[in-house]
Design a protein around this motif. Structure first.
Motif, PDB file in Angstrom:
ATOM      1  N   SER A 159       0.850  -1.192   0.000  1.00 23.07           N
ATOM      2  CA  SER A 159       0.000   0.000   0.000  1.00 23.07           C
ATOM      3  C   SER A 159       0.877   1.230   0.000  1.00 23.07           C
ATOM      4  N   GLY A 160       0.244   2.386   0.022  1.00 24.13           N
ATOM      5  CA  GLY A 160       0.991   3.626   0.048  1.00 24.13           C
ATOM      6  C   GLY A 160       1.493   4.007  -1.328  1.00 24.13           C
ATOM      7  N   PRO A 161       2.631   4.735  -1.391  1.00 25.91           N
ATOM      8  CA  PRO A 161       3.109   5.275  -2.665  1.00 25.91           C
ATOM      9  C   PRO A 161       3.335   4.226  -3.744  1.00 25.91           C
ATOM     10  N   VAL A 162       3.863   3.059  -3.380  1.00 27.33           N
ATOM     11  CA  VAL A 162       4.147   2.033  -4.388  1.00 27.33           C
ATOM     12  C   VAL A 162       2.864   1.555  -5.043  1.00 27.33           C
ATOM     13  N   ALA A 163       1.861   1.224  -4.217  1.00 30.09           N
ATOM     14  CA  ALA A 163       0.578   0.774  -4.764  1.00 30.09           C
ATOM     15  C   ALA A 163      -0.085   1.882  -5.569  1.00 30.09           C
ATOM     16  N   THR A 164      -0.011   3.117  -5.086  1.00 30.12           N
ATOM     17  CA  THR A 164      -0.630   4.237  -5.787  1.00 30.12           C
ATOM     18  C   THR A 164       0.003   4.440  -7.151  1.00 30.12           C
ATOM     19  N   GLU A 165       1.329   4.369  -7.226  1.00 31.19           N
ATOM     20  CA  GLU A 165       2.015   4.527  -8.499  1.00 31.19           C
ATOM     21  C   GLU A 165       1.631   3.417  -9.468  1.00 31.19           C
ATOM     22  N   ARG A 166       1.561   2.209  -8.966  1.00 28.32           N
ATOM     23  CA  ARG A 166       1.226   1.079  -9.831  1.00 28.32           C
ATOM     24  C   ARG A 166      -0.196   1.197 -10.364  1.00 28.32           C
ATOM     25  N   LEU A 167      -1.138   1.508  -9.479  1.00 26.36           N
ATOM     26  CA  LEU A 167      -2.520   1.635  -9.904  1.00 26.36           C
ATOM     27  C   LEU A 167      -2.709   2.828 -10.839  1.00 26.36           C
ATOM     28  N   THR A 168      -1.992   3.904 -10.588  1.00 25.69           N
ATOM     29  CA  THR A 168      -2.072   5.065 -11.470  1.00 25.69           C
ATOM     30  C   THR A 168      -1.625   4.700 -12.879  1.00 25.69           C
ATOM     31  N   ALA A 169      -0.550   3.937 -12.977  1.00 25.73           N
ATOM     32  CA  ALA A 169      -0.050   3.514 -14.287  1.00 25.73           C
ATOM     33  C   ALA A 169      -1.077   2.659 -15.021  1.00 25.73           C
ATOM     34  N   TRP A 170      -1.823   1.841 -14.277  1.00 31.47           N
ATOM     35  CA  TRP A 170      -2.855   1.011 -14.901  1.00 31.47           C
ATOM     36  C   TRP A 170      -4.104   1.804 -15.246  1.00 31.47           C
ATOM     37  N   PHE A 171      -4.507   2.681 -14.331  1.00 29.55           N
ATOM     38  CA  PHE A 171      -5.794   3.353 -14.472  1.00 29.55           C
ATOM     39  C   PHE A 171      -5.765   4.543 -15.435  1.00 29.55           C
ATOM     40  N   ALA A 172      -4.657   5.301 -15.442  1.00 28.45           N
ATOM     41  CA  ALA A 172      -4.612   6.549 -16.205  1.00 28.45           C
ATOM     42  C   ALA A 172      -4.983   6.367 -17.676  1.00 28.45           C
ATOM     43  N   PRO A 173      -4.413   5.384 -18.391  1.00 30.18           N
ATOM     44  CA  PRO A 173      -4.791   5.248 -19.813  1.00 30.18           C
ATOM     45  C   PRO A 173      -6.242   4.825 -20.006  1.00 30.18           C
ATOM     46  N   VAL A 174      -6.775   4.038 -19.081  1.00 30.93           N
ATOM     47  CA  VAL A 174      -8.171   3.608 -19.180  1.00 30.93           C
ATOM     48  C   VAL A 174      -9.101   4.795 -18.990  1.00 30.93           C
ATOM     49  N   VAL A 175      -8.804   5.624 -17.985  1.00 32.65           N
ATOM     50  CA  VAL A 175      -9.615   6.817 -17.720  1.00 32.65           C
ATOM     51  C   VAL A 175      -9.523   7.789 -18.894  1.00 32.65           C
ATOM     52  N   ALA A 176      -8.314   7.967 -19.441  1.00 34.43           N
ATOM     53  CA  ALA A 176      -8.128   8.883 -20.573  1.00 34.43           C
ATOM     54  C   ALA A 176      -8.874   8.387 -21.811  1.00 34.43           C
ATOM     55  N   ASP A 177      -8.820   7.099 -22.075  1.00 32.90           N
ATOM     56  CA  ASP A 177      -9.511   6.533 -23.236  1.00 32.90           C
ATOM     57  C   ASP A 177     -11.026   6.720 -23.135  1.00 32.90           C
ATOM     58  N   ALA A 178     -11.536   6.762 -21.907  1.00 32.15           N
ATOM     59  CA  ALA A 178     -12.969   6.961 -21.695  1.00 32.15           C
ATOM     60  C   ALA A 178     -13.357   8.434 -21.777  1.00 32.15           C
ATOM     61  N   GLY A 179     -12.364   9.331 -21.908  1.00 34.61           N
ATOM     62  CA  GLY A 179     -12.649  10.751 -22.071  1.00 34.61           C
ATOM     63  C   GLY A 179     -12.617  11.565 -20.792  1.00 34.61           C
ATOM     64  N   TYR A 180     -11.929  11.054 -19.754  1.00 32.21           N
ATOM     65  CA  TYR A 180     -11.878  11.743 -18.469  1.00 32.21           C
ATOM     66  C   TYR A 180     -10.427  12.037 -18.095  1.00 32.21           C
ATOM     67  N   ASP A 181     -10.254  12.883 -17.084  1.00 30.19           N
ATOM     68  CA  ASP A 181      -8.946  13.124 -16.481  1.00 30.19           C
ATOM     69  C   ASP A 181      -8.901  12.418 -15.141  1.00 30.19           C
ATOM     70  N   LEU A 182      -7.802  11.752 -14.862  1.00 27.32           N
ATOM     71  CA  LEU A 182      -7.589  11.144 -13.550  1.00 27.32           C
ATOM     72  C   LEU A 182      -7.036  12.222 -12.624  1.00 27.32           C
ATOM     73  N   GLU A 183      -7.894  12.747 -11.745  1.00 29.89           N
ATOM     74  CA  GLU A 183      -7.515  13.864 -10.894  1.00 29.89           C
ATOM     75  C   GLU A 183      -6.804  13.416  -9.615  1.00 29.89           C
ATOM     76  N   ASP A 184      -7.156  12.261  -9.125  1.00 33.87           N
ATOM     77  CA  ASP A 184      -6.548  11.800  -7.868  1.00 33.87           C
ATOM     78  C   ASP A 184      -6.762  10.305  -7.734  1.00 33.87           C
ATOM     79  N   LEU A 185      -5.824   9.649  -7.064  1.00 32.16           N
ATOM     80  CA  LEU A 185      -5.939   8.226  -6.744  1.00 32.16           C
ATOM     81  C   LEU A 185      -5.294   7.990  -5.394  1.00 32.16           C
ATOM     82  N   ASP A 186      -6.023   7.321  -4.516  1.00 29.06           N
ATOM     83  CA  ASP A 186      -5.547   7.124  -3.155  1.00 29.06           C
ATOM     84  C   ASP A 186      -5.830   5.687  -2.734  1.00 29.06           C
TER      85      ASP A 186
END
Length: 217
Positions: free
Chosen positions: A9-36
């Motif tokens: 958990s913490g920064p490592v998990a956040t970085e990993r999930l951000t890397a996975w989620f960001a392109p999916v969110v962008a492809d759907a037409g949204y901005d990923l503003e925060d992930l915790d």
């Protein structure tokens, strides 16, 4: 679903999930503003905040939540096997305005900000590559007092500090955000803080309008 960030958990998990989620969110037409990612007992809460220029509806939240759940399903083996809750929501009115797109999405709203050390209250008139034009208001520091127009002021991004959207009690003509406005008795304009007033049960928060879509996986 049993996936979670596990012990990472913490920064490592956040970085990993951000890397996975960001392109999916962008492809759907949204901005990923925060992930915790936070531990909550024997499970983890993954909270994702998304936004776009046209706003985010409950259906939009559900759509993004399903897409991100699919990502977590696909990455199950990499994350471990503790239960998790995925929350997808839109930014609340208390989210600070720190990026040009945040200001652009709040044209027409009343905000507070700091510019070159000066505290300002004003309505966002326009936003471009150079900065923001505010219709500045003066006075009205105390509850019940009326602010008066003091003219437009152009602020560059270098001059402008973060902004905060203000909850309003009398809707300006043409205001586009009914969910930010409580039309109370005719007692004169009264500006609330970004947390809303203490003397009403009708506190309005955009996060309440777009509550987190949760799935106990």
């Amino acid at each position: 679903m049993s996936t979670s960030p596990g012990s990472r958990s913490g920064p490592v998990a956040t970085e990993r999930l951000t890397a996975w989620f960001a392109p999916v969110v962008a492809d759907a037409g949204y901005d990923l503003e925060d992930l915790d990612v936070r531990a909550a007992g024997n499970r983890f809460v993954v909270r994702v905040v998304v936004d776009r220029d046209s706003g985010v509806s409950l259906d939009d939240v559900a759509e993004v939540s399903r897409a991100l759940s699919d990502v977590l399903d696909a990455e199950d083996d990499d994350l471990g096997r503790s239960p998790y809750v995925l929350e997808v929501t839109s930014p609340g009115v208390d989210r600070p305005l720190t990026l040009p797109r945040h200001w652009r999405r709040n044209v027409g709203r009343l905000v507070t900000t700091t510019a070159v050390g000066e505290q300002l209250v004003g309505r966002v008139v326009s936003v471009d590559d150079d900065g923001v034009v505010l219709a500045v208001e003066k006075g009205g520091a105390k509850k019940g007092q009326v602010r008066k127009p003091a003219g437009n002021r152009t602020l560059t991004w270098a001059e402008l500090g973060e902004g905060r959207v203000q909850v309003e009690f009398n809707r300006p003509a043409g205001h586009r955000d009914a969910h930010l406005v409580h039309e109370g008795p005719d007692e004169g304009p009264d500006e609330g803080s970004d947390e809303g007033p203490d003397d009403t049960d009708d506190d309005l928060d955009a996060d309440d309008e777009l509550d987190a879509a949760e799935g106990e996986q």
